[in-house]
Write an enzyme that holds these catalytic residues in place. Structure first.
Site, PDB file in Angstrom:
ATOM      1  N   LYS A 164       0.826  -1.214   0.000  1.00  0.00           N
ATOM      2  CA  LYS A 164       0.000   0.000   0.000  1.00  0.00           C
ATOM      3  C   LYS A 164       0.860   1.263   0.000  1.00  0.00           C
ATOM      4  O   LYS A 164       0.589   2.202  -0.739  1.00  0.00           O
ATOM      5  CB  LYS A 164      -0.921   0.035   1.237  1.00  0.00           C
ATOM      6  CG  LYS A 164      -1.955  -1.072   1.274  1.00  0.00           C
ATOM      7  CD  LYS A 164      -2.930  -0.881   2.433  1.00  0.00           C
ATOM      8  CE  LYS A 164      -2.276  -0.978   3.800  1.00  0.00           C
ATOM      9  NZ  LYS A 164      -1.791  -2.327   4.136  1.00  0.00           N
ATOM     10  N   ARG A 188     -10.254   0.190   8.825  1.00  0.00           N
ATOM     11  CA  ARG A 188      -9.832  -1.199   8.975  1.00  0.00           C
ATOM     12  C   ARG A 188     -10.850  -2.019   9.747  1.00  0.00           C
ATOM     13  O   ARG A 188     -10.665  -3.221   9.910  1.00  0.00           O
ATOM     14  CB  ARG A 188      -8.531  -1.226   9.758  1.00  0.00           C
ATOM     15  CG  ARG A 188      -7.260  -1.443   8.955  1.00  0.00           C
ATOM     16  CD  ARG A 188      -6.153  -1.528   9.972  1.00  0.00           C
ATOM     17  NE  ARG A 188      -4.885  -1.991   9.549  1.00  0.00           N
ATOM     18  CZ  ARG A 188      -3.938  -1.267   8.973  1.00  0.00           C
ATOM     19  NH1 ARG A 188      -4.157  -0.023   8.632  1.00  0.00           N
ATOM     20  NH2 ARG A 188      -2.765  -1.796   8.715  1.00  0.00           N
ATOM     21  N   ARG A 196      12.233  -6.295   5.041  1.00  0.00           N
ATOM     22  CA  ARG A 196      11.897  -4.867   4.967  1.00  0.00           C
ATOM     23  C   ARG A 196      12.718  -4.059   5.979  1.00  0.00           C
ATOM     24  O   ARG A 196      12.652  -4.304   7.175  1.00  0.00           O
ATOM     25  CB  ARG A 196      10.393  -4.677   5.218  1.00  0.00           C
ATOM     26  CG  ARG A 196       9.980  -3.214   5.302  1.00  0.00           C
ATOM     27  CD  ARG A 196       8.535  -3.016   4.963  1.00  0.00           C
ATOM     28  NE  ARG A 196       7.619  -3.344   6.047  1.00  0.00           N
ATOM     29  CZ  ARG A 196       6.306  -3.152   5.976  1.00  0.00           C
ATOM     30  NH1 ARG A 196       5.764  -2.671   4.883  1.00  0.00           N
ATOM     31  NH2 ARG A 196       5.538  -3.467   6.987  1.00  0.00           N
ATOM     32  N   ARG A 207      10.812  -2.328  11.709  1.00  0.00           N
ATOM     33  CA  ARG A 207       9.644  -2.027  12.535  1.00  0.00           C
ATOM     34  C   ARG A 207       9.467  -3.139  13.560  1.00  0.00           C
ATOM     35  O   ARG A 207       9.585  -4.310  13.227  1.00  0.00           O
ATOM     36  CB  ARG A 207       8.394  -1.929  11.641  1.00  0.00           C
ATOM     37  CG  ARG A 207       8.184  -0.549  11.070  1.00  0.00           C
ATOM     38  CD  ARG A 207       7.138  -0.515   9.982  1.00  0.00           C
ATOM     39  NE  ARG A 207       5.848  -1.121  10.322  1.00  0.00           N
ATOM     40  CZ  ARG A 207       4.792  -1.087   9.516  1.00  0.00           C
ATOM     41  NH1 ARG A 207       4.865  -0.478   8.344  1.00  0.00           N
ATOM     42  NH2 ARG A 207       3.662  -1.658   9.866  1.00  0.00           N
ATOM     43  N   ARG A 214      -0.878  -9.737  12.645  1.00  0.00           N
ATOM     44  CA  ARG A 214      -1.463  -8.691  11.791  1.00  0.00           C
ATOM     45  C   ARG A 214      -2.250  -9.312  10.638  1.00  0.00           C
ATOM     46  O   ARG A 214      -3.321  -8.820  10.277  1.00  0.00           O
ATOM     47  CB  ARG A 214      -0.357  -7.771  11.264  1.00  0.00           C
ATOM     48  CG  ARG A 214       0.139  -6.797  12.335  1.00  0.00           C
ATOM     49  CD  ARG A 214       1.526  -6.246  12.023  1.00  0.00           C
ATOM     50  NE  ARG A 214       1.578  -5.525  10.770  1.00  0.00           N
ATOM     51  CZ  ARG A 214       2.694  -5.305  10.078  1.00  0.00           C
ATOM     52  NH1 ARG A 214       3.846  -5.770  10.520  1.00  0.00           N
ATOM     53  NH2 ARG A 214       2.655  -4.621   8.966  1.00  0.00           N
TER      54      ARG A 214
HETATM   55  P1  ATP Z   1       2.082  -1.820   5.520  1.00  0.00           P
HETATM   56  O1  ATP Z   1       2.628  -0.612   6.189  1.00  0.00           O
HETATM   57  O2  ATP Z   1       3.103  -2.694   4.973  1.00  0.00           O
HETATM   58  O3  ATP Z   1       0.996  -1.477   4.530  1.00  0.00           O
HETATM   59  P2  ATP Z   1       0.275  -2.477   7.610  1.00  0.00           P
HETATM   60  O4  ATP Z   1      -0.931  -2.204   6.789  1.00  0.00           O
HETATM   61  O5  ATP Z   1       0.138  -3.567   8.599  1.00  0.00           O
HETATM   62  O6  ATP Z   1       1.473  -2.770   6.661  1.00  0.00           O
HETATM   63  P3  ATP Z   1       0.276   0.183   8.653  1.00  0.00           P
HETATM   64  O7  ATP Z   1      -0.887   0.515   7.816  1.00  0.00           O
HETATM   65  O8  ATP Z   1       1.474   1.013   8.549  1.00  0.00           O
HETATM   66  O9  ATP Z   1       0.797  -1.284   8.429  1.00  0.00           O
HETATM   67  O10 ATP Z   1      -0.229   0.086  10.171  1.00  0.00           O
HETATM   68  C1  ATP Z   1       0.647  -0.278  11.201  1.00  0.00           C
HETATM   69  C2  ATP Z   1      -0.100  -0.461  12.482  1.00  0.00           C
HETATM   70  O11 ATP Z   1      -0.772   0.746  12.857  1.00  0.00           O
HETATM   71  C3  ATP Z   1      -1.211  -1.501  12.461  1.00  0.00           C
HETATM   72  O12 ATP Z   1      -0.707  -2.808  12.658  1.00  0.00           O
HETATM   73  C4  ATP Z   1      -2.083  -1.028  13.636  1.00  0.00           C
HETATM   74  O13 ATP Z   1      -1.484  -1.323  14.873  1.00  0.00           O
HETATM   75  C5  ATP Z   1      -2.029   0.472  13.462  1.00  0.00           C
HETATM   76  N1  ATP Z   1      -3.095   0.978  12.596  1.00  0.00           N
HETATM   77  C6  ATP Z   1      -2.948   1.581  11.388  1.00  0.00           C
HETATM   78  N2  ATP Z   1      -4.127   1.922  10.866  1.00  0.00           N
HETATM   79  C7  ATP Z   1      -5.070   1.511  11.748  1.00  0.00           C
HETATM   80  C8  ATP Z   1      -6.500   1.554  11.774  1.00  0.00           C
HETATM   81  N3  ATP Z   1      -7.201   2.096  10.767  1.00  0.00           N
HETATM   82  N4  ATP Z   1      -7.123   1.028  12.853  1.00  0.00           N
HETATM   83  C9  ATP Z   1      -6.451   0.494  13.873  1.00  0.00           C
HETATM   84  N5  ATP Z   1      -5.098   0.413  13.913  1.00  0.00           N
HETATM   85  C10 ATP Z   1      -4.409   0.913  12.861  1.00  0.00           C
HETATM   86 MG    MG Z   2       1.570   1.229   5.415  1.00  0.00          MG
END
Ligand code: ATP
Ligand code: MG
Length: 226
Positions: A20, A93, A127, A160, A171
């Site tokens: 993403k 989410r 990563r 991370r 996750r």
């Molecule tokens: P990537 O960064 O590779 O896309 P990802 O989707 O797991 O992976 P992030 O979107 O960066 O990672 O989110 C990291 C963390 O932040 C999640 O694991 C969660 O703890 C928190 N987080 C991010 N967005 C939300 C959300 N909308 N609701 C709840 N927690 C969130």
């Molecule tokens: Mg991300």
């Protein structure tokens, strides 16, 4: 009052480590989106030790979702600071987050990345990030010029805390259980577009699924924004 019409809101969703962030950066450049990444916003609060960052830290580092009340306030506030085209990455989410967003704003369309689980685990295990800028490296596909160092600043690369294998599995489980079911809702509304890269088998074979997906993403976004 909020002028909903002044905003074009596009969601980008997909499993953790599904690309993403990388694909959002390319779309941002190409189409002049403001890119709002919930994960990046949380990490910058954590780095600056804001009250919200302190509250979110334990959840994020454990690979758990941050509670909805915190996320909704945080992200809705950011969304309304924008004008023009917004690419919302990582939010909503959960169902309550999706409802809160829909109450306030009309979503133009949803870009869904489909990446097989094995590929995700492999990618995340390789990563490396430069914490301050968010620049990402991988020794397999995008290695730094000097091992362990950021190309631009020479500062050390880190991992991370939530990219450790047991956190990644957690996750992925949370994604399947809580986030994936939201897709049916967007599908019903007729605004869901899914991308797997499978139209470009040669790129997928070369482990360049992101490039394959980008080709299709770009074409779709172009046609929708015209
Ligand atoms: P990537 O960064 O590779 O896309 P990802 O989707 O797991 O992976 P992030 O979107 O960066 O990672 O989110 C990291 C963390 O932040 C999640 O694991 C969660 O703890 C928190 N987080 C991010 N967005 C939300 C959300 N909308 N609701 C709840 N927690 C969130
Ligand atoms: Mg991300």
């Amino acid at each position: 009052a909020i002028d909903k019409e002044a905003l074009d809101v596009v969601l980008i969703t997909g499993p953790p480590g599904g690309g993403k962030g990388t694909l959002s950066k390319r779309l941002k450049k190409e189409f002049n989106f403001s890119h709002l990444s919930s994960g990046d916003i949380l990490r910058s609060h954590m780095e600056e030790h804001t009250p919200l960052g302190e509250k979110a830290k334990a959840y994020v580092e454990a690979g758990d979702l941050v509670p909805d009340e915190l996320m909704v306030d945080l992200i809705m506030h950011e969304v309304f600071e924008q004008s023009g085209r917004v690419l919302l990455d990582g939010f909503p989410r959960t169902l309550p987050q999706a409802k809160a967003l829909e109450d306030k704003i009309e979503i133009d369309f949803v870009l869904n990345l489909e990446v097989p689980q094995e590929e995700i685990v492999e990618r995340i295990s390789d990563r490396w990030i430069h914490q301050h800028s968010g620049r990402m490296y991988s020794y397999a596909f995008n290695p730094p010029k000097e091992e362990g160092k950021d190309d631009e600043t020479g500062e050390p690369l880190t991992r991370r805390a939530d990219d450790e294998p047991d956190k990644v599995r957690h996750r992925l489980d949370m994604y399947m259980e809580v986030t994936y079911p939201l897709l049916a809702h967007y599908e019903e509304k007729g605004i869901l577009y899914s991308f797997s890269g499978e139209n470009h088998p040669e790129l997928v074979r070369q482990n360049r699924r992101s490039d394959a997906i980008y080709t299709d993403l770009k074409a779709l976004v172009q046609s929708k924004l015209e």
